[in-house]
Design an enzyme around this catalytic site. Structure first.
Site, PDB file in Angstrom:
ATOM      1  N   ASN A 178       0.796  -1.239   0.000  1.00 49.33           N
ATOM      2  CA  ASN A 178       0.000   0.000   0.000  1.00 49.33           C
ATOM      3  C   ASN A 178       0.821   1.277   0.000  1.00 49.33           C
ATOM      4  O   ASN A 178       0.327   2.311  -0.414  1.00 49.33           O
ATOM      5  CB  ASN A 178      -1.008  -0.019   1.155  1.00 49.33           C
ATOM      6  CG  ASN A 178      -0.355  -0.086   2.501  1.00 49.33           C
ATOM      7  OD1 ASN A 178       0.783  -0.537   2.629  1.00 49.33           O
ATOM      8  ND2 ASN A 178      -1.046   0.365   3.521  1.00 49.33           N
ATOM      9  N   GLY A 199       3.145  -5.495   7.177  1.00 47.37           N
ATOM     10  CA  GLY A 199       2.134  -6.224   6.430  1.00 47.37           C
ATOM     11  C   GLY A 199       1.030  -6.645   7.373  1.00 47.37           C
ATOM     12  O   GLY A 199       0.837  -6.038   8.437  1.00 47.37           O
ATOM     13  N   SER A 200       0.331  -7.692   7.013  1.00 47.06           N
ATOM     14  CA  SER A 200      -0.824  -8.092   7.811  1.00 47.06           C
ATOM     15  C   SER A 200      -0.381  -8.773   9.116  1.00 47.06           C
ATOM     16  O   SER A 200       0.725  -9.324   9.205  1.00 47.06           O
ATOM     17  CB  SER A 200      -1.693  -9.049   7.007  1.00 47.06           C
ATOM     18  OG  SER A 200      -0.950 -10.215   6.729  1.00 47.06           O
ATOM     19  N   GLY A 223       2.649 -11.410   9.887  1.00 44.72           N
ATOM     20  CA  GLY A 223       3.579 -11.034  10.951  1.00 44.72           C
ATOM     21  C   GLY A 223       3.686 -12.108  12.028  1.00 44.72           C
ATOM     22  O   GLY A 223       4.762 -12.341  12.590  1.00 44.72           O
ATOM     23  N   GLU A 245       5.325  -4.290  11.952  1.00 41.70           N
ATOM     24  CA  GLU A 245       4.270  -3.268  11.865  1.00 41.70           C
ATOM     25  C   GLU A 245       3.119  -3.902  11.108  1.00 41.70           C
ATOM     26  O   GLU A 245       3.261  -4.249   9.930  1.00 41.70           O
ATOM     27  CB  GLU A 245       4.768  -2.026  11.117  1.00 41.70           C
ATOM     28  CG  GLU A 245       5.671  -1.140  11.949  1.00 41.70           C
ATOM     29  CD  GLU A 245       5.011  -0.596  13.200  1.00 41.70           C
ATOM     30  OE1 GLU A 245       3.771  -0.501  13.232  1.00 41.70           O
ATOM     31  OE2 GLU A 245       5.740  -0.289  14.151  1.00 41.70           O
ATOM     32  N   CYS A 279      -2.818   1.288   6.612  1.00 45.06           N
ATOM     33  CA  CYS A 279      -2.815   0.693   7.949  1.00 45.06           C
ATOM     34  C   CYS A 279      -3.475   1.633   8.939  1.00 45.06           C
ATOM     35  O   CYS A 279      -4.031   1.197   9.941  1.00 45.06           O
ATOM     36  CB  CYS A 279      -1.399   0.368   8.379  1.00 45.06           C
ATOM     37  SG  CYS A 279      -0.301   1.764   8.203  1.00 45.06           S
ATOM     38  N   GLU A 331      -9.975  -6.175  10.513  1.00 45.30           N
ATOM     39  CA  GLU A 331      -9.434  -5.287   9.474  1.00 45.30           C
ATOM     40  C   GLU A 331      -9.964  -5.708   8.102  1.00 45.30           C
ATOM     41  O   GLU A 331      -9.834  -6.870   7.718  1.00 45.30           O
ATOM     42  CB  GLU A 331      -7.906  -5.336   9.466  1.00 45.30           C
ATOM     43  CG  GLU A 331      -7.316  -4.314   8.500  1.00 45.30           C
ATOM     44  CD  GLU A 331      -5.793  -4.340   8.435  1.00 45.30           C
ATOM     45  OE1 GLU A 331      -5.223  -5.431   8.286  1.00 45.30           O
ATOM     46  OE2 GLU A 331      -5.180  -3.253   8.503  1.00 45.30           O
ATOM     47  N   GLU A 340       8.988   2.765  13.748  1.00 44.29           N
ATOM     48  CA  GLU A 340       9.625   3.266  12.550  1.00 44.29           C
ATOM     49  C   GLU A 340       9.670   4.782  12.692  1.00 44.29           C
ATOM     50  O   GLU A 340       9.039   5.368  13.566  1.00 44.29           O
ATOM     51  CB  GLU A 340       8.793   2.905  11.320  1.00 44.29           C
ATOM     52  CG  GLU A 340       8.346   1.460  11.321  1.00 44.29           C
ATOM     53  CD  GLU A 340       8.785   0.683  10.117  1.00 44.29           C
ATOM     54  OE1 GLU A 340      10.008   0.542   9.901  1.00 44.29           O
ATOM     55  OE2 GLU A 340       7.910   0.219   9.394  1.00 44.29           O
TER      56      GLU A 340
HETATM   57  P1  NAD Z   1       0.791  -9.154   3.488  1.00 44.99           P
HETATM   58  O1  NAD Z   1       0.991  -9.595   4.890  1.00 44.99           O
HETATM   59  O2  NAD Z   1      -0.068  -9.977   2.601  1.00 44.99           O
HETATM   60  O3  NAD Z   1       2.196  -9.057   2.725  1.00 44.99           O
HETATM   61  C1  NAD Z   1       3.234  -8.224   3.194  1.00 44.99           C
HETATM   62  C2  NAD Z   1       4.569  -8.754   2.687  1.00 44.99           C
HETATM   63  O4  NAD Z   1       4.836 -10.008   3.331  1.00 44.99           O
HETATM   64  C3  NAD Z   1       4.609  -9.026   1.179  1.00 44.99           C
HETATM   65  O5  NAD Z   1       5.878  -8.638   0.673  1.00 44.99           O
HETATM   66  C4  NAD Z   1       4.437 -10.545   1.112  1.00 44.99           C
HETATM   67  O6  NAD Z   1       5.010 -11.100  -0.044  1.00 44.99           O
HETATM   68  C5  NAD Z   1       5.201 -10.977   2.356  1.00 44.99           C
HETATM   69  N1  NAD Z   1       4.837 -12.301   2.897  1.00 44.99           N
HETATM   70  C6  NAD Z   1       3.646 -12.947   2.802  1.00 44.99           C
HETATM   71  N2  NAD Z   1       3.721 -14.152   3.433  1.00 44.99           N
HETATM   72  C7  NAD Z   1       4.984 -14.256   3.928  1.00 44.99           C
HETATM   73  C8  NAD Z   1       5.669 -15.246   4.686  1.00 44.99           C
HETATM   74  N3  NAD Z   1       5.085 -16.388   5.065  1.00 44.99           N
HETATM   75  N4  NAD Z   1       6.944 -15.017   5.037  1.00 44.99           N
HETATM   76  C9  NAD Z   1       7.557 -13.862   4.687  1.00 44.99           C
HETATM   77  N5  NAD Z   1       6.977 -12.889   3.952  1.00 44.99           N
HETATM   78  C10 NAD Z   1       5.693 -13.085   3.593  1.00 44.99           C
HETATM   79  O7  NAD Z   1       0.259  -7.653   3.552  1.00 44.99           O
HETATM   80  P2  NAD Z   1      -0.237  -6.703   2.361  1.00 44.99           P
HETATM   81  O8  NAD Z   1      -1.558  -7.191   1.863  1.00 44.99           O
HETATM   82  O9  NAD Z   1       0.866  -6.479   1.365  1.00 44.99           O
HETATM   83  O10 NAD Z   1      -0.431  -5.317   3.140  1.00 44.99           O
HETATM   84  C11 NAD Z   1      -1.593  -5.007   3.854  1.00 44.99           C
HETATM   85  C12 NAD Z   1      -1.391  -5.185   5.347  1.00 44.99           C
HETATM   86  O11 NAD Z   1      -0.260  -4.418   5.762  1.00 44.99           O
HETATM   87  C13 NAD Z   1      -2.549  -4.662   6.165  1.00 44.99           C
HETATM   88  O12 NAD Z   1      -2.824  -5.570   7.204  1.00 44.99           O
HETATM   89  C14 NAD Z   1      -2.034  -3.348   6.719  1.00 44.99           C
HETATM   90  O13 NAD Z   1      -2.662  -2.923   7.910  1.00 44.99           O
HETATM   91  C15 NAD Z   1      -0.601  -3.650   6.907  1.00 44.99           C
HETATM   92  N6  NAD Z   1       0.216  -2.436   6.954  1.00 44.99           N
HETATM   93  C16 NAD Z   1       0.676  -2.044   8.173  1.00 44.99           C
HETATM   94  C17 NAD Z   1       1.438  -0.890   8.285  1.00 44.99           C
HETATM   95  C18 NAD Z   1       1.949  -0.436   9.624  1.00 44.99           C
HETATM   96  O14 NAD Z   1       2.855   0.376   9.655  1.00 44.99           O
HETATM   97  N7  NAD Z   1       1.405  -0.928  10.727  1.00 44.99           N
HETATM   98  C19 NAD Z   1       1.740  -0.140   7.134  1.00 44.99           C
HETATM   99  C20 NAD Z   1       1.253  -0.584   5.910  1.00 44.99           C
HETATM  100  C21 NAD Z   1       0.493  -1.748   5.828  1.00 44.99           C
END
Ligand code: NAD
Length: 496
Positions: A152, A228-229, A233, A250, A284, A385, A464
């Site tokens: 995002n 990420g999600s 995480g 995060e 996020c 979410e 961060e």
């Molecule tokens: P996602 O968790 O699907 O993917 C994030 C990253 O993780 C991608 O690069 C993906 O390829 C990688 N990934 C997926 N599975 C993995 C694994 N098993 N091992 C290692 N890496 C893996 O998230 P998304 O759909 O790209 O982003 C949306 C999410 O990110 C939402 O939940 C949002 O709230 C969160 N987000 C949080 C913040 C914050 O600062 N808190 C900022 C931006 C987005």
């Protein structure tokens, strides 16, 4: 004309060892193929980590002020390319141009902050309890950082991690989101041109479950920074716990804006529209809950629904567009599933709840801004979410109830309160259980020089942004220098 893009590993642009590739398409028009990217696996990650270990040896011994000068050039190149990168980012991620320009600006601000940190990276010298003895602590780089980022904020979030990691003297292996790989290539080109040694930055494209997973597990990776999600995480957290790796997480959010009876409603209206429907709700920090005090509930709900209905959906590259598409089909499916859940839970649809009509938007992942009223605190719609343009409105009687509703979710990233009463504002600042609280401003709008992060299942305690992120990318070493010429025993040779 689609392009064949590559990884950047071991000082060269290269394909995946397997030669496999994946596609990057425009979410506003899926007929528009931006290019194909290497679908990397363990062999590619291993090559990148080994190269980064060599990069670490060179870069970690480069004086921090010199590293800072390189980051300064990074910022200058981003200034020169702001418009080109923003357009490319809108094409692959979908959000409107004003927002992708902001995404690049965040990267520029982060680069210039990092540049100045090269002449700080403060340690401490403190008095020793013994005579003729100095006691101090300084920061050291750690090693090779594995950086995993979401879709995002294709530029800003990676730079929140990569710039402080590099400034601190670490080498980086970056696995960007498979949904926005093109922006990653544009950033790595900038880093190389600015003078980051080719082996200090490695770019490995691919899927999370393969490239991302093996990156986290690789023994050469000393620290992992993930955004990420929460579901992803958690998996990464388990691995890093088992392997004793330093980890910054995060993750997701379910952010609320509270509007009290005494609020400036026109101001709150602009805030909620921007917070809920900016980036098509895919932030996020997006406002996904609107907590309204009963005295303003009916009037404000109508104001929000009227204005949201008039928001213009379309491709982000069109200057008239206010809301772009979702990132991919699965995201729109998820939004639709939550609309069904909301209806089933008895919430009432005040706006949207469908895809837009007409041919014009039929080849993109568009969804109408959607508002549910009468949402019950504790319901799935209110707790989970969604990451899309869906706003849930909850009615409360007073500030105490608003605070309870805000806090009663597993996430804790951002919150906002609109009130003209300074006493109530400060009570909220103290009691809202989030990493960030805005007063009379929406839940979004972080500035690069302040700490950013969430509590509970949004984060794991690191931050961060600003000065705080440097604690994650450096190890503190403590040093005692005894120049008394005799054995002095701490805690034993006391004088009083
Ligand atoms: P996602 O968790 O699907 O993917 C994030 C990253 O993780 C991608 O690069 C993906 O390829 C990688 N990934 C997926 N599975 C993995 C694994 N098993 N091992 C290692 N890496 C893996 O998230 P998304 O759909 O790209 O982003 C949306 C999410 O990110 C939402 O939940 C949002 O709230 C969160 N987000 C949080 C913040 C914050 O600062 N808190 C900022 C931006 C987005």
């Amino acid at each position: 004309m689609p392009t064949t893009f590559q990884n950047f590993t071991a000082g060269a642009w290269s394909d995946a060892a397997s030669n496999e590739r994946f596609e990057d398409r425009n979410p506003a028009d899926t007929k528009d193929l931006i290019g194909t990217f290497p679908k990397s696996d363990a062999a590619d990650v291993d090559r990148a980590v080994r190269a980064a270990q060599k990069g670490f040896a060179v870069w970690s011994t480069t004086p921090a002020p010199i590293r800072g000068q390189v980051l300064q050039r990074v910022g200058e190149l981003l200034v020169d390319r702001k418009e080109a990168i923003a357009s490319a980012m809108t094409r692959e991620m979908g959000k409107v141009l004003v927002e992708t320009r902001g995404d690049v600006q965040e990267a520029i601000d982060t680069a210039f902050y990092a540049a100045t940190e090269g002449r700080r990276l403060f340690g401490r010298v403190v008095p020793s309890e013994l005579r003729s003895k100095w006691a101090m602590a300084f920061r050291r780089p750690i090693g090779v950082a594995g950086i995993i980022t979401p879709f995002n904020f294709p530029l800003a979030v990676p730079t929140w991690k990569i710039f402080p990691a590099l400034l601190s003297g670490n080498a980086v292996v970056w696995k960007p989101s498979e949904d926005v790989p093109h922006t990653a290539n544009l950033l790595v080109e900038v880093l190389l041109e600015a003078g980051v040694p080719p082996e200090a930055i490695q770019l490995v494209h691919g899927m999370g479950e393969t490239a991302g997973k093996v990156l986290v597990e690789h023994p050469g990776i000393a620290l992992v920074s993930f955004t990420g999600s929460t579901a992803t995480g958690s998996k990464i957290g388990e691995t890093c716990g088992r392997l004793h790796k330093r980890l910054s997480l995060e993750m997701g959010g379910k952010n609320a804006m509270i509007v009290l009876d005494d609020a400036d409603l026109e101001l709150a209206l602009d805030g909620v529209l921007w917070g809920a429907f900016g980036t098509t709700g895919q932030r996020c920090t997006a406002t996904s809950r609107l907590i309204l005090q009963s005295g303003v509930h009916d009037r404000f709900l109508k104001m929000v629904a009227d204005r949201a209905e008039a928001l213009r959906l379309g491709p982000g590259l069109d200057p008239d567009t206010q809301v772009g598409p979702l990132i991919h089909e699965a995201s729109r499916d998820k939004v639709e599933s939550y609309v069904a859940i909301g209806k089933k839970e008895g919430a009432s649809l005040a706006l949207g709840g469908t895809r837009p009509n007409g041919q014009a938007l039929s080849s993109g992942w568009f969804y109408r801004p959607t508002i549910f009223a009468g949402v019950r605190a504790g319901s799935r719609l209110e707790q989970e979410e969604i990451f899309g343009p869906v706003l849930s409105v909850v009615k409360v009687t007073d500030l105490d109830e608003a605070i309870r509703v805000n806090n009663d979710v597993v996430y804790g990233l951002s919150s906002a309160i609109y009130t003209r009463d300074v006493n109530r504002a400060f009570r909220a600042i103290e009691s809202l259980d989030n990493g960030i609280t805005y007063v009379n401003a929406p839940t979004i709008g972080a500035e690069a020089h302040l700490p950013f992060g969430g509590v509970k299942q949004t984060g794991n305690g690191h931050r961060e942004g600003g000065w705080a992120v440097y604690d994650f990318y450096t190890e503190t070493k403590t040093v005692y220098v005894d120049y008394s010429g005799k054995l002095q025993r701490a805690q034993i040779d006391t004088e009083v």
